[in-house]
Design a protein around this motif. Sequence first.
Motif, PDB file in Angstrom:
ATOM      1  N   LEU A  27       0.825  -1.210   0.000  1.00 19.25           N
ATOM      2  CA  LEU A  27       0.000   0.000   0.000  1.00 19.25           C
ATOM      3  C   LEU A  27       0.860   1.261   0.000  1.00 19.25           C
ATOM      4  CD1 LEU A  27      -2.898  -1.016   2.415  1.00 19.25           C
ATOM      5  CD2 LEU A  27      -3.032  -0.631  -0.045  1.00 19.25           C
ATOM      6  N   VAL A  28       1.919   1.251   0.794  1.00 17.19           N
ATOM      7  CA  VAL A  28       2.819   2.400   0.825  1.00 17.19           C
ATOM      8  C   VAL A  28       3.456   2.600  -0.554  1.00 17.19           C
ATOM      9  CG1 VAL A  28       5.004   3.254   1.770  1.00 17.19           C
ATOM     10  CG2 VAL A  28       3.271   2.309   3.294  1.00 17.19           C
ATOM     11  N   ARG A  31       0.975   4.062  -2.996  1.00 17.97           N
ATOM     12  CA  ARG A  31       0.754   5.494  -2.757  1.00 17.97           C
ATOM     13  C   ARG A  31       1.882   6.323  -3.355  1.00 17.97           C
ATOM     14  NH1 ARG A  31      -3.467   8.060   0.105  1.00 17.97           N
ATOM     15  NH2 ARG A  31      -1.835   9.486   0.659  1.00 17.97           N
ATOM     16  N   VAL A  32       3.105   5.875  -3.130  1.00 13.17           N
ATOM     17  CA  VAL A  32       4.262   6.629  -3.614  1.00 13.17           C
ATOM     18  C   VAL A  32       4.312   6.615  -5.138  1.00 13.17           C
ATOM     19  CG1 VAL A  32       6.786   6.676  -3.694  1.00 13.17           C
ATOM     20  CG2 VAL A  32       5.611   6.323  -1.527  1.00 13.17           C
ATOM     21  N   GLY A  34       1.929   5.770  -7.210  1.00 11.61           N
ATOM     22  CA  GLY A  34       0.710   6.342  -7.770  1.00 11.61           C
ATOM     23  C   GLY A  34       0.790   7.851  -7.833  1.00 11.61           C
ATOM     24  N   ALA A  35       1.360   8.457  -6.789  1.00  6.60           N
ATOM     25  CA  ALA A  35       1.522   9.911  -6.791  1.00  6.60           C
ATOM     26  C   ALA A  35       2.474  10.342  -7.898  1.00  6.60           C
ATOM     27  CB  ALA A  35       2.038  10.382  -5.438  1.00  6.60           C
ATOM     28  N   ARG A  38       0.542   9.942 -11.270  1.00 13.55           N
ATOM     29  CA  ARG A  38      -0.543  10.887 -11.474  1.00 13.55           C
ATOM     30  C   ARG A  38      -0.049  12.275 -11.856  1.00 13.55           C
ATOM     31  NH1 ARG A  38      -2.658   8.541  -6.815  1.00 13.55           N
ATOM     32  NH2 ARG A  38      -1.880  10.281  -5.623  1.00 13.55           N
TER      33      ARG A  38
END
Length: 147
Positions: A27-28, A31-32, A34-35, A38
């Motif tokens: 998950l971490v 998030r990293v 994915g940011a 994006r």
Amino acid sequence: MEKGCRVPVGSCCRPRALVLHALFWALVSLRVFGAALRGEPVKAAVPPCWLLEEFIVTTECSPCNAFQTTSWLACLQTGYVERVNCTRSVKEEYKSCRSSVMEENLFWKFEAAMLGLAAMFGVLVVVRQRWLDRLASEKVRRQIESI
């Protein structure tokens, strides 16, 4: 130390704990990454005209002033800039350049650094040789005394 303060080693190696750790780090990572994904796509910068076509130097290489150093990209590389006129596109742009004064200063700094290193290592060789000579003479003295 109290018994309740110790963390049992076997509890972190259980399959459920390992799955939870893997899920947490996945998950971490999502998030990293994915940011990062994006974010806006980076547009390719248009190369300056003097890289693509012939140019004429209109102003010789000169040092940048304080304002130019902070605001012009051409001044950031060497601190010197020259104005060029591209022949095909008839554009005037600034190009980073290497000044002969700057090159001479860099050469003498390099020479001074090499001279300093040579002197330092020369002294180091002399000191080490004297130390080894002292050890050798001490060893010979001990051998002579033991006879």
